[in-house]
Scaffold this active site. Sequence first.
Site, PDB file in Angstrom:
ATOM      1  N   CYS A 128      -5.119   7.497   9.184  1.00  0.00           N
ATOM      2  CA  CYS A 128      -5.449   6.875  10.465  1.00  0.00           C
ATOM      3  C   CYS A 128      -5.272   7.890  11.604  1.00  0.00           C
ATOM      4  CB  CYS A 128      -4.547   5.678  10.713  1.00  0.00           C
ATOM      5  SG  CYS A 128      -4.901   4.287   9.627  1.00  0.00           S
TER       6      CYS A 128
ATOM      7  N   ARG B  64      -8.996  -0.469   3.835  1.00  0.00           N
ATOM      8  CA  ARG B  64      -8.175   0.595   3.230  1.00  0.00           C
ATOM      9  C   ARG B  64      -6.813   0.059   2.829  1.00  0.00           C
ATOM     10  NH1 ARG B  64      -6.740   5.096   6.829  1.00  0.00           N
ATOM     11  NH2 ARG B  64      -5.461   5.535   5.000  1.00  0.00           N
TER      12      ARG B  64
ATOM     13  N   ASP C  69       4.199   0.325  11.966  1.00  0.00           N
ATOM     14  CA  ASP C  69       2.994  -0.276  11.384  1.00  0.00           C
ATOM     15  C   ASP C  69       2.802  -1.723  11.808  1.00  0.00           C
ATOM     16  OD1 ASP C  69       3.254   1.458   8.175  1.00  0.00           O
ATOM     17  OD2 ASP C  69       2.607   2.103  10.173  1.00  0.00           O
TER      18      ASP C  69
ATOM     19  N   LYS D  93       0.860  -1.203   0.000  1.00  0.00           N
ATOM     20  CA  LYS D  93       0.000   0.000   0.000  1.00  0.00           C
ATOM     21  C   LYS D  93       0.892   1.247   0.000  1.00  0.00           C
ATOM     22  CE  LYS D  93      -1.713   1.657   3.983  1.00  0.00           C
ATOM     23  NZ  LYS D  93      -1.474   3.108   4.220  1.00  0.00           N
ATOM     24  N   ASN D  94       1.849   1.285   0.895  1.00  0.00           N
ATOM     25  CA  ASN D  94       2.674   2.492   1.067  1.00  0.00           C
ATOM     26  C   ASN D  94       3.742   2.640   0.000  1.00  0.00           C
ATOM     27  OD1 ASN D  94       1.066   3.006   3.231  1.00  0.00           O
ATOM     28  ND2 ASN D  94       2.530   2.326   4.766  1.00  0.00           N
TER      29      ASN D  94
ATOM     30  N   ARG E  96      -0.828  14.091  13.059  1.00  0.00           N
ATOM     31  CA  ARG E  96      -0.523  13.965  11.629  1.00  0.00           C
ATOM     32  C   ARG E  96      -0.344  15.353  10.974  1.00  0.00           C
ATOM     33  NH1 ARG E  96      -2.011   8.712   9.795  1.00  0.00           N
ATOM     34  NH2 ARG E  96      -0.144   8.813   8.495  1.00  0.00           N
TER      35      ARG E  96
END
Length: 422
Positions: A116, A397, A305, A22-23, A121
């Site tokens: 998230c 997600r 993560d 994903k990242n 953030r």
Amino acid sequence: MQVLSVSKSPPLAGEAYIHGAKNGALPILAACVLCRTPCTIRNCPDIRDVAHTLSILRALGCTCVREGGTVTVTPCTCPACHIPQALAGSMRASILFLGALLARGQEASIALPGGCPIGKRPVDLHIGVLRALGAEVRAEDHQIVCRAGTLRGCRIELPIVSVGATEHAILAAVCARGCTEIRNAAREPEVADLARFLSACGADIKGAGTSVVRITGVPSLRGAEHTVLPDRIEAATYLCACAACGGQIVLRGTEGCSLEPVLHVLAACGCRVEQGRSSITCARTGPLIAPADVTTAPYPGFPTDAQAVVMAALLRARGACRFTETVFEHRFLHVPELCRLGAQISVHGRTACITGVPALHGAELHARDLRGGAALVLAALSAEGNSTVSGMNHIERGYDSFVPTLQALGAELKMVEKPDLL
Ligand code: EPZ
């Protein structure tokens, strides 16, 4: 409303294929805006965040076509320049489109990104990077507005290691006039994968994956073909499922999964872990023993993560251990939910202390973020009785085929309709 029904699972067995990261995929898809001709991105995970990114690309005028795991992006000659809140607010990586659009000499504006709720953030480093390269950036009405202009290479010293700000600096600098040096850059494999894609497009990038990245601006980029690296956090998640439930599994397609810190912890608590050229085998037959304390850190440290899913695997380990979260200030959202299963966890600031319990029991659980949600499922798989997990949208997600993959390994879980409360 659909929830995930989870029962105590027998020891897991079988194989699972690890999807593209994903990242890794998100910044690479944003970078496609920079290219003048079509890009073919292979091993692109079929997850909500990628779907949202493709929606942003289409909103900017690009054509995006998915065929299985391959996405083709055909940029338009003059992309639109505003990304509305409905798209930007769905995830964190949407902010990277600012740098990509600015690198094309466009003005750009975007609503503040989502992501998230694992901390404040902030985006100050992102804005700082764009301003350092000469962009005029204003924050107004919950938007970030950048005026068009020519970006000029410069020296950027990141005050803290930031994956997103490093990727943003690279994206904005590849077509800037002159050279850019990024110091204290994030070293995550996903940053290096972005640089590999951009280099295939004609960018001149050296040192990606190390703490000093040097970029020499080029006039423009062509499209290229790229295969996204495997998702090391997805791999960690399924390894932790095996640690939690016992059994033996093999993960395929893991070449380049840089997971040494996680593999070390799993081996220390009693799992047998073997890494092949493109596979990882994990077996757990005996009891788990609590490992030494775990502290998260930027790569190559223990990945933040993986903190939640490794914690979920250790709830019944003999002894006690501590997890210290140094990257995000609010990344224990899963702890109260794990305690509803009977886990014994106390949080003191950025440290969670886990004391192993003989057994966990079923409960109604609610996922509040992506990795914490996955942790709830893993813990529920090892709990007596039945549990339900709501908030599956968080998990969808970032995990491609999360439920089918666990079912194929023998886990007892399925999506069910939750009766609406009267
Ligand atoms: C990326 O987020 C990942 N997301 C995260 O994965 C991952 O946890 C994180 O890197 C760390 O590895 C994507 O790649 C899409 P950071 P990012 O900037 O870039 C502070 C997942 O579960 N900071 O490296 O947002 C920040 O608050 C997600 O897959 C600022 O202060 O993370 C944090 O404390 C979750 N100002 C620290 O830096 C800024 O402008 C590291 O964050 C930016 C960040």
